[in-house]
Enzyme design. Sequence first.
Site, PDB file in Angstrom:
ATOM      1  N   HIS A 125      33.931  43.736  20.740  1.00 32.38           N
ATOM      2  CA  HIS A 125      33.564  42.551  21.525  1.00 32.38           C
ATOM      3  C   HIS A 125      33.956  42.815  22.986  1.00 32.38           C
ATOM      4  O   HIS A 125      34.889  43.587  23.249  1.00 32.38           O
ATOM      5  CB  HIS A 125      34.375  41.375  20.956  1.00 32.38           C
ATOM      6  CG  HIS A 125      34.075  40.048  21.549  1.00 32.38           C
ATOM      7  ND1 HIS A 125      34.630  39.618  22.733  1.00 32.38           N
ATOM      8  CD2 HIS A 125      33.294  39.035  21.112  1.00 32.38           C
ATOM      9  CE1 HIS A 125      34.201  38.397  22.989  1.00 32.38           C
ATOM     10  NE2 HIS A 125      33.386  38.015  22.026  1.00 32.38           N
ATOM     11  N   ASP A 203      42.272  43.978  17.050  1.00 34.84           N
ATOM     12  CA  ASP A 203      41.614  42.718  17.372  1.00 34.84           C
ATOM     13  C   ASP A 203      41.314  42.027  16.042  1.00 34.84           C
ATOM     14  O   ASP A 203      40.398  42.427  15.319  1.00 34.84           O
ATOM     15  CB  ASP A 203      40.341  43.004  18.176  1.00 34.84           C
ATOM     16  CG  ASP A 203      39.570  41.723  18.477  1.00 34.84           C
ATOM     17  OD1 ASP A 203      39.922  40.668  17.928  1.00 34.84           O
ATOM     18  OD2 ASP A 203      38.600  41.798  19.256  1.00 34.84           O
ATOM     19  N   GLN A 206      38.156  38.247  14.057  1.00 35.11           N
ATOM     20  CA  GLN A 206      37.243  37.947  12.941  1.00 35.11           C
ATOM     21  C   GLN A 206      37.873  38.234  11.577  1.00 35.11           C
ATOM     22  O   GLN A 206      37.314  37.817  10.565  1.00 35.11           O
ATOM     23  CB  GLN A 206      35.942  38.753  13.086  1.00 35.11           C
ATOM     24  CG  GLN A 206      35.131  38.429  14.325  1.00 35.11           C
ATOM     25  CD  GLN A 206      34.560  37.004  14.349  1.00 35.11           C
ATOM     26  OE1 GLN A 206      34.626  36.267  13.360  1.00 35.11           O
ATOM     27  NE2 GLN A 206      34.042  36.607  15.496  1.00 35.11           N
ATOM     28  N   LYS A 229      38.897  29.973  15.500  1.00 34.29           N
ATOM     29  CA  LYS A 229      38.044  30.641  14.506  1.00 34.29           C
ATOM     30  C   LYS A 229      38.626  30.512  13.106  1.00 34.29           C
ATOM     31  O   LYS A 229      38.129  31.112  12.160  1.00 34.29           O
ATOM     32  CB  LYS A 229      37.890  32.123  14.854  1.00 34.29           C
ATOM     33  CG  LYS A 229      37.072  32.384  16.131  1.00 34.29           C
ATOM     34  CD  LYS A 229      36.805  33.851  16.288  1.00 34.29           C
ATOM     35  CE  LYS A 229      36.377  34.254  17.669  1.00 34.29           C
ATOM     36  NZ  LYS A 229      35.064  33.760  18.079  1.00 34.29           N
ATOM     37  N   CYS A 369      28.314  38.892  22.824  1.00 35.62           N
ATOM     38  CA  CYS A 369      29.393  39.494  23.636  1.00 35.62           C
ATOM     39  C   CYS A 369      29.705  40.905  23.139  1.00 35.62           C
ATOM     40  O   CYS A 369      30.878  41.307  23.049  1.00 35.62           O
ATOM     41  CB  CYS A 369      30.661  38.648  23.630  1.00 35.62           C
ATOM     42  SG  CYS A 369      30.400  37.008  24.250  1.00 35.62           S
TER      43      CYS A 369
HETATM   44  N1  C6P Z   1      33.607  36.093  19.294  1.00 32.13           N
HETATM   45  C1  C6P Z   1      31.440  35.259  18.599  1.00 32.13           C
HETATM   46  O1  C6P Z   1      30.563  34.405  18.561  1.00 32.13           O
HETATM   47  P1  C6P Z   1      38.003  34.250  22.061  1.00 32.13           P
HETATM   48  O2  C6P Z   1      36.744  33.889  22.754  1.00 32.13           O
HETATM   49  O3  C6P Z   1      39.019  34.796  23.016  1.00 32.13           O
HETATM   50  O4  C6P Z   1      38.529  33.191  21.161  1.00 32.13           O
HETATM   51  O5  C6P Z   1      37.630  35.454  21.069  1.00 32.13           O
HETATM   52  C2  C6P Z   1      37.148  36.644  21.621  1.00 32.13           C
HETATM   53  C3  C6P Z   1      36.751  37.587  20.548  1.00 32.13           C
HETATM   54  C4  C6P Z   1      37.447  38.776  20.421  1.00 32.13           C
HETATM   55  N2  C6P Z   1      37.153  39.654  19.453  1.00 32.13           N
HETATM   56  C5  C6P Z   1      36.183  39.425  18.570  1.00 32.13           C
HETATM   57  C6  C6P Z   1      35.918  40.431  17.492  1.00 32.13           C
HETATM   58  C7  C6P Z   1      35.435  38.248  18.648  1.00 32.13           C
HETATM   59  O6  C6P Z   1      34.459  38.024  17.761  1.00 32.13           O
HETATM   60  C8  C6P Z   1      35.708  37.314  19.667  1.00 32.13           C
HETATM   61  C9  C6P Z   1      34.900  36.057  19.819  1.00 32.13           C
HETATM   62  C10 C6P Z   1      32.749  34.928  19.291  1.00 32.13           C
HETATM   63  O7  C6P Z   1      31.296  36.365  18.088  1.00 32.13           O
HETATM   64  C11 C6P Z   1      32.538  34.334  20.648  1.00 32.13           C
HETATM   65  S1  C6P Z   1      31.739  35.424  21.761  1.00 32.13           S
END
Ligand code: C6P
Length: 412
Positions: A125, A203, A206, A229, A369
């Site tokens: 991401h 990370d 997910q 999430k 993203c």
């Molecule tokens: N992915 C998606 O729709 P934040 O925005 O900081 O809470 O999470 C960022 C992030 C980091 N790593 C991974 C693997 C992610 O999937 C995400 C967030 C969302 O896929 C929003 S773009």
Amino acid sequence: MNVKEFDVEKIRNDFPILKRSIRDKPLIYLDNAATTQKPKQVIDALIRYYEYHNANIHRAAHTLSEESTKAYEDAREKVAKFINADKEEIIFVRNATEAINLVAYTWARVNIKEGDRIVITEFEHHSNIVPWQLLAKEKGALLEYIRIDDEGMLIIDDLHNLISKNNVKMLSFSQMSNVLGSIAPAREIIKYAHEHNITTLLDGAQSVPHMPVDVKELDCDFMAFSAHKMLGPTGVGVLYAKRSYLESMPPFLGGGDMIKEVHKYDTRWNDLPWKYEAGTPNIADVISFGSAIDYLLEVGMENIHNYEQRLTKYALEKLSSIKGLEIYGTFDVKKRGGIVSFNLGDIHPHDLATILDEDGIAIRSGHHCAQPLMDKLNVAATSRASFYLYNTKEEIDALVNSLERARMIFRI
Ligand code: C6P
């Protein structure tokens, strides 16, 4: 609760938003990788905090402040237990993105120098790409990518080759891809990195919401994830870091609460974890995040993972029957989570998402993203359905019917 007792109707009853309709159709929410819905237990915790306990924490001796401080620190303890960490190793930040940036701006700024290498993967991401690009540019370091194969899995030989090069200082990778759902063999990768003295960041944005994750077993040095999430509120993220790292790293932001003593030209940092939490934190949301953790534990992370595996298997089978539909990633549900990306003929994913919305179905469309991954897949965008513990097979049937309707409209 064992698998047999996994009562999805009972779970659905806890989520007020699932009772609403979109354009006179029942809402079918399949955008859980972006953010999940919240059970009433989490919403109630937020309201209760503001109605009965609201006060700043760690500061005053009055009852409200003591109650708020205790609830905030109790939530930290819940999060720590959830991933098998110590509570001093849990830093509350705004989201997974901030957690990764914290590491890039503190540990990495001190430890990564010109000519050093940072290794990430092709399915990251942007949150796990851009902070490393910024750092690499600032320091004159090199950013390198582990490639993925045609099934969307990491090429382990590539990993071995990259990691055994000189001067690799950081390996940062996603445990589950937010586009392909691929699950990385994190334990094996981290072990290999450590054999080469490389620091690791996982990370978990997910993975942590969808499967049991134990940081001691994985042995990662850092891990990032977001509350929103995993049934929690927006505005709260977690950085897990091994105590030895947190003790030796410089602080990230300076200000109140992260200090022990401040003199005109010098400051002593607070103890862990508060050294990394400057200013008034997001007290209410951290406390309601604690309720989200309680909820997930009550259902059981193993149960959630198993249930989502069954849903994903069903979805992959059903979606495969749609003419002209291309699905990205592996069909082996043991190697993936409940995130399915696809394209239907040459219908633009935004158009497809609009048609599905007419049927009350919420999916995500776009680059998610993850633009380097889109380049790798040779597409500008995909549509993506992502599942959670409250989704059902009937909802997947509705998704398939709606996709068939789109196919008719576009004559594919
Ligand atoms: N992915 C998606 O729709 P934040 O925005 O900081 O809470 O999470 C960022 C992030 C980091 N790593 C991974 C693997 C992610 O999937 C995400 C967030 C969302 O896929 C929003 S773009």
